[in-house]
Design a protein around this motif. Sequence first.
Motif, PDB file in Angstrom:
ATOM      1  N   GLU A 184       0.844  -1.193   0.000  1.00 18.20           N
ATOM      2  CA  GLU A 184       0.000   0.000   0.000  1.00 18.20           C
ATOM      3  C   GLU A 184       0.877   1.240   0.000  1.00 18.20           C
ATOM      4  OE1 GLU A 184      -2.033   0.851   3.845  1.00 18.20           O
ATOM      5  OE2 GLU A 184      -1.019  -0.965   4.551  1.00 18.20           O
ATOM      6  N   GLY A 204      -5.497   0.002  -0.643  1.00 17.84           N
ATOM      7  CA  GLY A 204      -5.468   1.347  -0.089  1.00 17.84           C
ATOM      8  C   GLY A 204      -6.825   1.720   0.465  1.00 17.84           C
ATOM      9  N   SER A 256      -5.265   6.695   0.071  1.00 13.14           N
ATOM     10  CA  SER A 256      -4.353   5.706  -0.504  1.00 13.14           C
ATOM     11  C   SER A 256      -5.081   4.783  -1.482  1.00 13.14           C
ATOM     12  CB  SER A 256      -3.659   4.896   0.597  1.00 13.14           C
ATOM     13  OG  SER A 256      -4.573   4.270   1.447  1.00 13.14           O
TER      14      SER A 256
END
Length: 396
Positions: free
Chosen positions: A52, A138, A142
């Motif tokens: 991530e 994410g 993100s």
Amino acid sequence: MELKPGDDLAHFGYVTKEYFVSGTANGQPYKTRIVIRKTSDNSKFSGLVLAESMHPSGNPWMFHFTHRYSMTEGHIGLEILTTTPAGLAEANPDRYKDLVVGQGQANEIIAQVGALLKSKQPSNPLVGLPIRKMVLAGSSASAAVVVNFLPTSVVQRLADMKPIYDGFMPTSNGTNLRKVDVPMIQVPTMREVFQGFGPTRVDGDASGDQFRTYEFAGMAHIDSRDAVAYYPDPCKLPISRYPLAAYMSVALNHLWQWIDKGTLPPHADRFYVDYNTANDDSLLALDDVGNVRGGIRTTYVDVPAAKFGVPNSGSEPPIKNPHPFIAARGEAAQNQLCGLANYQINFTPEQLRKLYKDKKSYVARVKQRYDELVKEGWALPVYRPVILEDAAKVSF
């Protein structure tokens, strides 16, 4: 990221290591950092890597959300810095003063880091470990990084033309996603759907359309149960303590089974939406006790002891003793955090007795429903103690 003792990295035998990676992206040099969270005993590594982009808040939210499940299984967490390192440089100038990440470099950095970890290069910090599969996930900001990377994923490949990332999981996100050639599970929350941003893309199974949307009833945009900034409660309505982690991990588990073992994940209902705020102040269709209809069911809405609603807002006036994160950033931070969270209105003892007669009957129904959901693929055994502990705390 802060984890409670007994539920932290040390408890699971995990270690955290930081590495610096440099290269060229978008025609310009960069130097970034990656953080790897892995079992100290390499023999317990599952072969699966959860990657991530570091969230702007500085947290690896996807590892945070799924840490108990991921560490129980032996998965590695990979965190990649893809934005300006100003915050890191401010916190530790000596260590991070040389970091440089510019605009338009994120996609190539993500691709290069992923390819590095799958390579046999001596500079690979995981060299020698048997990596079978790697996903890019994410949450919220993100997740937007994942969405932006999707077009890149079908162009930038490994030397054998296989994908760098074997699957994707954007969460707390309502974007209608483009098709890619690997499995993808999207997890919108009640907030996205309430705001009218629920995705409309339909599920698919075929190559080139390996896609699922999972909407968990009761889930908020952010985890206000484990995120320390929500203690003490800074919000106008009682903050939700719904265990987001228990259900985000369900989605991740299905993605791993899909890409690693070829097991097709089940399809799921979406939230029901009536677009009628006149009856209950919500675009969502609500049941008799105020919880959302449809979506993936949980014990919290099928054997309810509270109403989980959206949206929440900051306390008016602001509380006097907020967590230091809020205290340092003021009322705007309080309002933002509360706006991302759900609220939780616990039922009165009278309501509970009317629904369940007594606590013993209620707890028994929670146990029965959770075990049913495990068999149906919508709950994980590792979180059963969490759900039963919550049930035991309900006061009749």
